[in-house]
Design a protein around this motif. Structure first.
Motif, mmCIF file in Angstrom:
data_model
loop_
_atom_site.group_PDB
_atom_site.id
_atom_site.type_symbol
_atom_site.label_atom_id
_atom_site.label_comp_id
_atom_site.label_asym_id
_atom_site.label_seq_id
_atom_site.Cartn_x
_atom_site.Cartn_y
_atom_site.Cartn_z
ATOM 1 N N VAL A 130 53.008 19.824 -30.486
ATOM 2 C CA VAL A 130 52.061 19.166 -29.961
ATOM 3 C C VAL A 130 50.915 19.511 -28.950
ATOM 4 N N ASP A 131 50.574 20.409 -29.530
ATOM 5 C CA ASP A 131 49.872 20.877 -29.344
ATOM 6 C C ASP A 131 48.647 20.395 -28.579
ATOM 7 N N ASP A 132 47.844 20.256 -26.914
ATOM 8 C CA ASP A 132 46.544 19.442 -26.390
ATOM 9 C C ASP A 132 47.310 18.456 -26.669
ATOM 10 N N ALA A 133 48.736 17.878 -26.351
ATOM 11 C CA ALA A 133 48.151 16.603 -26.520
ATOM 12 C C ALA A 133 48.946 15.883 -24.796
ATOM 13 N N LEU A 134 48.909 14.765 -24.739
ATOM 14 C CA LEU A 134 48.997 14.168 -23.303
ATOM 15 C C LEU A 134 49.641 12.720 -23.834
ATOM 16 N N LEU A 135 50.376 12.871 -22.784
ATOM 17 C CA LEU A 135 51.096 11.563 -22.385
ATOM 18 C C LEU A 135 51.125 10.490 -20.937
ATOM 19 N N VAL A 136 50.038 9.769 -20.990
ATOM 20 C CA VAL A 136 49.743 9.345 -20.539
ATOM 21 C C VAL A 136 50.854 7.957 -19.817
ATOM 22 N N ILE A 137 51.475 7.880 -19.245
ATOM 23 C CA ILE A 137 52.821 6.176 -18.663
ATOM 24 C C ILE A 137 52.787 5.772 -17.451
ATOM 25 N N ILE A 138 51.973 4.316 -18.079
ATOM 26 C CA ILE A 138 52.298 3.505 -17.418
ATOM 27 C C ILE A 138 53.855 3.003 -16.842
ATOM 28 N N ASP A 139 53.623 3.093 -15.187
ATOM 29 C CA ASP A 139 55.290 3.341 -15.187
ATOM 30 C C ASP A 139 55.857 1.155 -14.014
ATOM 31 N N CYS A 140 56.501 1.266 -14.824
ATOM 32 C CA CYS A 140 57.055 -0.285 -13.177
ATOM 33 C C CYS A 140 58.128 -0.047 -13.671
ATOM 34 N N ARG A 141 59.006 -0.930 -12.492
ATOM 35 C CA ARG A 141 60.251 -1.345 -12.050
ATOM 36 C C ARG A 141 61.146 -1.898 -13.464
ATOM 37 N N ARG A 142 60.135 -1.812 -14.372
ATOM 38 C CA ARG A 142 61.367 -2.616 -15.541
ATOM 39 C C ARG A 142 60.997 -1.258 -16.660
ATOM 40 N N PHE A 143 60.605 -0.025 -16.584
ATOM 41 C CA PHE A 143 60.806 0.681 -17.519
ATOM 42 C C PHE A 143 61.085 1.477 -17.374
ATOM 43 N N ALA A 144 62.496 1.180 -17.111
ATOM 44 C CA ALA A 144 63.225 2.293 -17.207
ATOM 45 C C ALA A 144 63.497 3.587 -18.273
ATOM 46 N N LYS A 145 63.180 3.486 -18.973
ATOM 47 C CA LYS A 145 62.553 5.037 -19.677
ATOM 48 C C LYS A 145 61.734 5.765 -19.308
ATOM 49 N N ALA A 146 60.961 5.474 -18.595
ATOM 50 C CA ALA A 146 59.864 6.538 -17.880
ATOM 51 C C ALA A 146 60.734 7.697 -17.338
ATOM 52 N N ARG A 147 61.408 8.108 -16.644
ATOM 53 C CA ARG A 147 61.601 9.060 -16.077
ATOM 54 C C ARG A 147 62.174 10.250 -17.170
ATOM 55 N N LEU A 148 63.066 9.529 -17.988
ATOM 56 C CA LEU A 148 63.497 10.338 -19.384
ATOM 57 C C LEU A 148 62.362 10.266 -20.161
ATOM 58 N N LEU A 149 61.223 9.483 -20.550
ATOM 59 C CA LEU A 149 60.335 9.272 -21.687
ATOM 60 C C LEU A 149 59.449 10.807 -21.218
ATOM 61 N N ALA A 150 59.280 11.030 -19.698
ATOM 62 C CA ALA A 150 58.149 11.969 -19.483
ATOM 63 C C ALA A 150 58.993 13.257 -19.081
ATOM 64 N N ARG A 151 60.604 13.354 -18.843
ATOM 65 C CA ARG A 151 61.156 14.634 -18.308
ATOM 66 C C ARG A 151 61.029 15.262 -20.550
ATOM 67 N N THR A 152 61.464 14.427 -20.994
ATOM 68 C CA THR A 152 61.226 15.127 -22.302
ATOM 69 C C THR A 152 60.053 15.635 -23.098
ATOM 70 N N ALA A 153 59.050 14.464 -22.863
ATOM 71 C CA ALA A 153 57.665 14.917 -22.784
ATOM 72 C C ALA A 153 57.281 16.252 -22.516
ATOM 73 N N ARG A 154 57.414 16.442 -21.906
ATOM 74 C CA ARG A 154 57.464 18.357 -21.119
ATOM 75 C C ARG A 154 58.316 18.943 -21.729
ATOM 76 N N ARG A 155 59.224 19.099 -21.748
ATOM 77 C CA ARG A 155 59.782 19.727 -22.339
ATOM 78 C C ARG A 155 59.545 19.874 -24.058
ATOM 79 N N TYR A 156 58.707 18.930 -24.357
ATOM 80 C CA TYR A 156 58.371 19.352 -25.416
ATOM 81 C C TYR A 156 56.982 19.492 -25.875
ATOM 82 N N GLY A 157 56.285 19.859 -24.639
ATOM 83 C CA GLY A 157 55.031 20.664 -24.395
ATOM 84 C C GLY A 157 53.873 19.886 -24.391
ATOM 85 N N TYR A 158 54.395 18.237 -24.277
ATOM 86 C CA TYR A 158 53.209 17.353 -24.072
ATOM 87 C C TYR A 158 52.744 17.909 -21.924
#
Length: 186
Positions: A82-110
């Motif tokens: 995932v070299d040089d890859a970016l994830l833009v997360i648009i958070d909202c109160r219904r997006f319960a997976k947002a934190r897990l997604l962000a944490r996992t993405a960072r761990r994978y190199g995003y």
């Protein structure tokens, strides 16, 4: 109605001041230069993510949207590099997976750009850059007017940063749309 208009004007002032902050410039730079950009959000906001994605394609290749439908988030982590890859997360109160997604993405190199309400209690290590939205009118609302304005300003900032390349790209896209007989939006 007057209160609603006043709140929306305050939200626009918030976004205007946000555009002068260093983290705004950092987000624009990350979006402009990453090899790939994925935009993730809750399915309810997918039309906004799609619009943001479409605007970014006026400036660059390699932009796509993802939502939780059909386990599409898993596509982010199925890739070996995932070299040089970016994830833009648009958070909202219904997006319960947002934190897990962000944490996992960072761990994978995003790298992660997070767009989230000001009052959200995100940890600093869950994103590279956070662009805070002003507080919602009511806790059960998704704060759509400021979110739409922020996404519009962010995409326009990316287009302006890319500069002449974006102008050439837009002209090529318009020419191709004309060849296909499609309606061209300027």
């Amino acid at each position: 109605l007057a209160v609603l208009v006043a709140e929306q004007i305050q939200a626009l002032h918030h976004i205007y001041h946000l555009t002068a902050q260093p983290h705004w410039s950092e987000a624009v730079s990350l979006i402009s230069t990453a090899r790939e950009v994925s935009i993730a959000t809750h399915a309810r906001l997918s039309s906004l993510a799609n619009h943001f994605c479409q605007r970014l394609t006026q400036a660059r290749d390699g932009v796509r949207t993802l939502d939780a439908a059909d386990n599409r988030f898993a596509e982010l982590f199925a890739r070996l590099a995932v070299d040089d890859a970016l994830l833009v997360i648009i958070d909202c109160r219904r997006f319960a997976k947002a934190r897990l997604l962000a944490r996992t993405a960072r761990r994978y190199g995003y790298k992660v750009v997070l767009i989230s309400p000001q009052q959200a209690d995100w940890m600093a290590d869950q994103s590279n850059v956070m662009l805070p939205l002003p507080p919602a009118r009511a806790p059960d609302l998704d704060n759509l007017p400021p979110l739409i304005a922020l996404l519009d300003c962010l995409s326009e900032s990316v287009i302006l940063q890319v500069g002449e390349e974006a102008a050439l790209r837009r002209r090529r896209m318009m020419e191709f749309a004309t060849v296909l007989g499609e309606t061209v939006n300027h």
